[in-house]
Design an enzyme around this catalytic site. Sequence first.
Site, mmCIF file in Angstrom:
data_model
loop_
_atom_site.group_PDB
_atom_site.id
_atom_site.type_symbol
_atom_site.label_atom_id
_atom_site.label_comp_id
_atom_site.label_asym_id
_atom_site.label_seq_id
_atom_site.Cartn_x
_atom_site.Cartn_y
_atom_site.Cartn_z
ATOM 1 C CB ALA A 15 -0.958 -0.035 1.172
ATOM 2 C CB CYS A 16 2.416 3.772 0.849
ATOM 3 S SG CYS A 16 2.952 3.412 2.530
ATOM 4 N N GLY A 17 0.016 5.507 -0.627
ATOM 5 C CA GLY A 17 -0.364 6.249 -1.822
ATOM 6 C C GLY A 17 0.474 7.503 -1.956
ATOM 7 N NE ARG A 44 -2.176 2.737 -4.511
ATOM 8 C CZ ARG A 44 -1.234 1.834 -4.631
ATOM 9 N NH1 ARG A 44 -0.377 1.643 -3.648
ATOM 10 N NH2 ARG A 44 -1.136 1.092 -5.713
#
Length: 378
Positions: A15-17, A44
């Site tokens: 994830a992480c955006g 995310r």
Amino acid sequence: MRGKRVVLPDKDHQACGLFGVIDRSGRRFSGEMAINAMINMKVRGNGLGGGFAAYGIYPEYKDYYALHVMFQDWDMEAKHRVDEFLDANFDVVYAEEIPVNPEANVASPPLFWRYFVSPNKKGDEKKLSDDDYVVKKVMEINTKINNAYVVSSGKDMGVFKGVGFPEDIAEYFMLAEEYKGYMWTAHSRFPTNTPGWWGGAHPFCILDWTVVHNGEISSYGTNKRYLEMFGYYCTLLTDTEVMAYAVDLLMRKQGLPIEIVSKIFAPPMWDHIDIMDEKKKKFYTALRMNYGPLLINGPWTIVVARHGEMFGITDRIRLRPITSGEKGDLLFVSSEESAIRAVCPDLDRVYTPMGGEPVIGRLKSREKELAKQLSEVE
């Protein structure tokens, strides 16, 4: 008989955006575009970190370093020590608590202050450039004053970050209402190996360099020890911090261009170097031998910004995504095309860069400046 596969739906390490936008004409705009792009990628993150960096937001103090300082647990002793430290080492032209919305949906926010300062160098420190002096003093605050952290330190820019979804952090700092900048980067965090705390949210910053990151830097220990030799110390409990210090070292202090720095972070494999022509082979061999400790291992994508330019890059085999789009003077980079189209549906161009190849956006004035420098060299 083979065992049954167990699926853990809440265990997600991909994830992480990330999002970045620059108006290459220099036009300033509110944070609403970056906020809406991050809302589109809400899945995310998990609410344990969000943040924004904005450039061009302090035109009235553009000649002064803007220090955004976080005081964990509202530690007033730490604030008193920071005030004394800044008064002794800088000319503080203006200081105030950063305005916030107390009704925003954030948990246990620390105290944030901003200080607009110019260096007041004494003795041997007069030999330092202003930027080197500020870096030195930021490191002293972060390593010597407990519960005090300088989260941004550049001129005419600032970082706003904390624990929450990005839209919550934006509401807390009133980014859509209070600020206009010509470039914004943003991050939605899904912590995997490090804690979700206010200082560990992205972006990470030194001077006007900011970095947002998706992935995991398995070379963190090597990178961290190498940077310590040059006076950079990691105190914010996450691997991404090394990236901010690495770009400052390579691009500001050593004067390397983005195109070469990208090959230090994500160099060709040795078996690819072996089959290159002799000139390229010598070049990439020299890079890997001299800058091996700054090779960034692991799956990662970063968006790096400083005044006048922004670039996005992935690891060399694209284990984390990045997409770019353009519309007129606007250039976007994002983890997902959908986030770009959510804020700019009618794009002129959309493209996905190769692994290890940077997408670069610069102010037109910066492009002209670089072209002039190149012509003088030639």
